[in-house]
Enzyme design. Structure first.
Site: not given
Ligand code: FRU
Length: 506
Positions: A56, A238
């Protein structure tokens, strides 16, 4: 198996695979610095980390002429692992400069996704009025606690910068928001809400969003929640975002809530849905009963995207992670894995009672395009724009000399656009790599304006001025250099619009 245990299992399996393949990969990988960014499949004008893993985009904030981009980064491997915040900066959203890792894991956990704000009135007291701090709000993920069977392993912490975002210190009072005993409690997106004179944090909590308020970014109290019974629920919620957007051509404005979900996307795996409505200072209220889920991008490869905080001229600039949890850990790249979409500008479009979020590549990208250089016909395509008659349009085909091709078309009966990557290169690395993705055509117009942005291993399609959007990755032997548009009426060859080329940014 819950998401984090799944992560754990994936990480263990992939680490074994990675270690097994690693010596071979490392010794065959190019070592000269100029070979970096020339690797097979390496995006040439999209952001990707110099080396190793990214997922992300995080903490995007604009300050003093600089766009900061942080990102989920594991600097020791090309698969997901203990998360750090990688850091890059840009003055124009096109060229990026890598900076040292901004935030490292500590005794409270790994650094998961989150956001950053300019605390211009120094409400936190972490800077001064004259030199306001930048404050990053992120999730701590305590892996040991999770392994020990506790539920409260995700908390929210902050770090701050008093040198305009270049270096970051952790706040001594972390965590600033403790976990009430819920497994998925993460990805804080914070903004200043002028009406209620508070910082608002939107937090993803399993199957819904929660809103918290704070006068100073240091103490938070719950205000409301939204979404347990709204929208798509094929996976965990998320990476939220919440902001106001204008409806193009009107004085109307509405609040938009972005919700990434994984799995459960329209073409399998990860995707981002959105809601249009009102934020009343405590909770979000959708403006009408949205029967169908609306997706920001129907393609398989745009996930966990959020927008820049403090962007100039009220622009709402979005950036997504150009991959999908369903297969991201096994895509066929070597020294690095993961890239972002191109930055996109968001707005709303009215259609009857509906208000749709539309996205378009930022103008900086288009300005960066060069006119076609006919003396160099073998260059990789990058930007194709034009307008086609819907009634005659069949598909756009991108191809290379190896006979690999990608088709982007319209199925008129189903009133659906599609991206077919089944013959666009390597598709065998994962059964989850969906080869044909579809997206409804929402417009009834007789012509279809289109913008296609294609890099060495990705395509981003913006049909109907950004109303129907699809992003897909692919892994050909060679970049695509040819484009043709095929129609259903003789002569079938249609004009391919204007083709421009984006200069390599690295
Ligand atoms: C989304 C996610 C978020 C988390 C991060 C962990 O892709 O799963 O929810 O904070 O990636 O790398």
């Amino acid at each position: 198996m819950n998401r984090s245990s799944l992560f754990n299992a994936i990480v263990i399996v992939m680490s074994i695979v990675f270690v097994a393949c690693q010596s071979k990969v490392e010794t065959t990988a190019p070592t000269a610095s100029d070979a970096l960014y020339s690797e097979k499949h390496r995006p040439q004008f999209h952001f990707s980390p110099k080396e190793k893993w990214m997922n992300d985009p995080n903490g995007m904030v604009y300050y003093k002429g600089i766009y900061h981009l942080f990102y989920q980064h594991y600097p020791d491997s090309t698969v997901w692992g203990p998360m750090h915040w990688g850091h890059a900066v840009s003055k124009d959203l096109v060229h990026w400069e890598h900076l040292p890792i901004a935030i490292y894991p500590d005794s409270l956990g790994m650094i998961f996704s989150g956001s950053a704000v300019v605390d211009k009135d120094n409400t936190s007291g972490l800077g001064t009025k004259e030199n306001p701090p930048l404050v990053a709000i992120y999730t701590y993920h305590a892996m040991e606690k999770e392994k020990a069977g506790h539920n409260d392993y995700q908390t929210q912490g902050i770090a701050y910068s008093t040198d305009d975002g270049m270096t970051w210190k952790k706040y001594h009072g972390n965590p600033v928001l403790k976990n009430p005993g819920i497994k998925d409690f993460r990805d804080p997106k914070v903004f200043w809400h002028e009406q209620s004179k508070k910082w608002i944090m939107t937090l993803a909590v399993q199957d819904h969003m929660e809103f918290y308020g704070s006068p100073n970014l240091l103490t938070w109290s719950k205000l409301g929640e939204f979404g347990r019974d709204k929208g798509a629920h094929g996976g965990v919620w998320e990476c939220p975002d919440l902001f106001e957007l204008p409806v193009e051509g009107t004085d109307e404005k509405h609040w938009v809530l972005l919700v990434s979900i994984n799995p459960g996307g329209p073409n399998g795996g990860s995707a981002t849905q959105y809601f249009v409505g009102n934020f009343n200072g405590k909770t979000f209220e959708p403006m009408y009963n949205m029967n169908d889920t609306t997706w920001l991008d129907y393609g398989p490869d745009n996930y966990a995207g959020v927008t820049w905080s403090n962007a100039p001229d009220n622009r709402r600039i979005f950036l997504g992670w150009m991959s999908n949890w369903a297969y991201t850990q096994v895509t066929p790249t070597q020294r690095w894995r993961g890239a972002t979409t191109v930055p996109r500008e968001l707005s709303l479009q009215a259609s009857g009672p509906n208000r749709y979020v539309i996205s378009r590549p930022v103008r900086e990208l288009v300005q960066h395009a060069e006119e076609k250089d006919t003396t160099n016909a073998n260059r990789a395509l990058s930007l194709i724009e034009g307008e086609i008659e819907a009634a005659k349009f069949d598909y756009v085909e991108l191809s290379n000399a190896k006979g690999e091709k990608l088709r982007i078309g319209l199925d008129k009966k189903a009133k659906e656009f599609y991206v077919d990557r089944s013959e666009a290169g390597n598709v065998t690395f994962s059964k989850e790599f969906v080869t044909r993705a579809v997206c409804p055509r929402l417009s009834n117009d007789a012509t279809i304006p289109y913008t296609i942005v294609t890099d060495v291993s990705s395509v981003e399609v913006f049909f109907d001025n950004g109303l129907s959007v699809m992003t897909a990755t692919f892994f050909p032997e060679e970049p695509f250099t040819n484009v043709r548009i095929v129609g259903t009426v003789e002569p079938k060859e249609m004009s391919a619009g204007k083709t421009t080329y984006l200069k390599k940014i690295w």
